[in-house]
Enzyme design. Structure first.
Site, PDB file in Angstrom:
ATOM      1  N   SER A 143     -14.308  16.670  -6.396  1.00  0.00           N
ATOM      2  CA  SER A 143     -13.247  16.986  -5.456  1.00  0.00           C
ATOM      3  C   SER A 143     -11.934  16.936  -6.361  1.00  0.00           C
ATOM      4  O   SER A 143     -12.236  16.503  -7.404  1.00  0.00           O
ATOM      5  CB  SER A 143     -12.726  15.787  -4.362  1.00  0.00           C
ATOM      6  OG  SER A 143     -11.461  15.837  -4.087  1.00  0.00           O
ATOM      7  N   TYR A 156     -11.925   6.917  -1.523  1.00  0.00           N
ATOM      8  CA  TYR A 156     -12.530   8.296  -1.827  1.00  0.00           C
ATOM      9  C   TYR A 156     -12.109   8.481  -3.286  1.00  0.00           C
ATOM     10  O   TYR A 156     -13.030   9.236  -3.908  1.00  0.00           O
ATOM     11  CB  TYR A 156     -11.529   9.305  -0.821  1.00  0.00           C
ATOM     12  CG  TYR A 156     -12.174  10.602  -0.903  1.00  0.00           C
ATOM     13  CD1 TYR A 156     -13.466  10.972  -0.205  1.00  0.00           C
ATOM     14  CD2 TYR A 156     -11.658  11.733  -1.653  1.00  0.00           C
ATOM     15  CE1 TYR A 156     -13.951  12.105  -0.305  1.00  0.00           C
ATOM     16  CE2 TYR A 156     -12.025  12.982  -1.666  1.00  0.00           C
ATOM     17  CZ  TYR A 156     -13.298  13.087  -0.935  1.00  0.00           C
ATOM     18  OH  TYR A 156     -13.564  14.560  -0.973  1.00  0.00           O
TER      19      TYR A 156
END
Length: 261
Positions: A143, A156
């Site tokens: 990401s 995350y």
């Protein structure tokens, strides 16, 4: 360009979103595609039947990617049924948005396990056969949050930063083995995972869902649009190819210019 040599690709968490798009892209290029799904997924057979009616020829296996023993059992079954894994795409992931002092401990543990530890499990299991054949491709779906941070996403961001480090370390270990290890770092892609974040972000920040999209998610992407799923799938397919043999240990940003700022 279709493959000259049939290869087996395993995509974790391939029943939807980016994983599904990657499965479809690889199948279209001639890969034998296998995917994993959560043992609790009650619609797995429905998805598999629908995909295979379209001619993709997917195989799918239940696997708790956060659990070592489950990964071992799944890998053994894949190898017995289909063959050794040539291309591994670590795509499985979950998300939760909350302030760190209110972050549920069980959600933290699950995010670290599924987004980070799972890549260790699958990589450890796939590498011996890749080394024996002197060829392999590992593509980790990271990401933009593997490179930069955002508030309210501590678990995350921690997991994706860890995945970036893991990618680089393994790439160096196998650099002379004909195996490449890379990570794709997308910005905001309008997947079910991202869509599910919108109401959470709105609640956490005290703003409307439209404001979350325009002022939070897309504010950092200079292109001011979501990344297309097909763009990420195409990059994954390239990294899985022979043409990408000199790309390894790379964090491949596809984020509309987000991390260029």
């Amino acid at each position: 360009m279709p493959l000259k040599i049939p290869r087996i690709a395993l995509v974790t968490g391939g029943m939807g979103g980016l994983g599904e798009a990657i499965c479809i892209k690889l199948a279209g290029l001639g890969y034998k595609v296998v995917t994993t799904y959560s043992p609790g997924n009650t619609k797995s057979q429905e998805w598999l039947d629908a995909m295979n009616k379209m001619g993709y020829g997917f195989r799918a296996y239940p696997c708790d990617v956060a659990d070592w023993d489950s990964c071992v059992a799944c890998t053994k079954q894949v190898v017995a049924d289909v063959g050794a894994i040539d291309v591994l795409v670590n795509n499985a992931g979950i998300q939760h948005v909350a302030a760190v002092d209110a972050f549920p401990v069980d959600r933290w543990d699950a995010i670290i396990a599924i987004n980070l530890c799972s890549a260790f499990h699958t990589t450890r299991l796939a590498l011996p056969a890749m080394k024996a054949r002197k060829w392999g491709r590992i593509v980790n779906i990271a990401s933009a949050h593997a490179l930069i941070a955002s508030p309210f996403k501590s678990a995350y961001v921690a997991a994706k930063h860890g995945l970036a480090g893991f990618t680089k370390s393994v790439a160096l270990e196998v650099a002379q083995e004909g195996i490449t290890v890379n990570a794709i770092c997308p910005g905001y892609v309008l997947t079910p995972l991202v869509q599910a974040q919108i109401p959470d972000q709105a609640r956490t920040r005290g703003v409307s869902e439209e404001e979350v999209v325009q002022k939070v998610m897309l504010a950092g992407q200079p292109t001011r649009r979501f990344i297309d799923i097909a763009e990420v799938a195409a990059l994954a397919a390239y990294l899985a190819s022979d043409a990408a043999r000199s790309i390894t240990g790379a964090m491949m940003s596809i984020d509309g210019g987000w991390t260029a700022q």
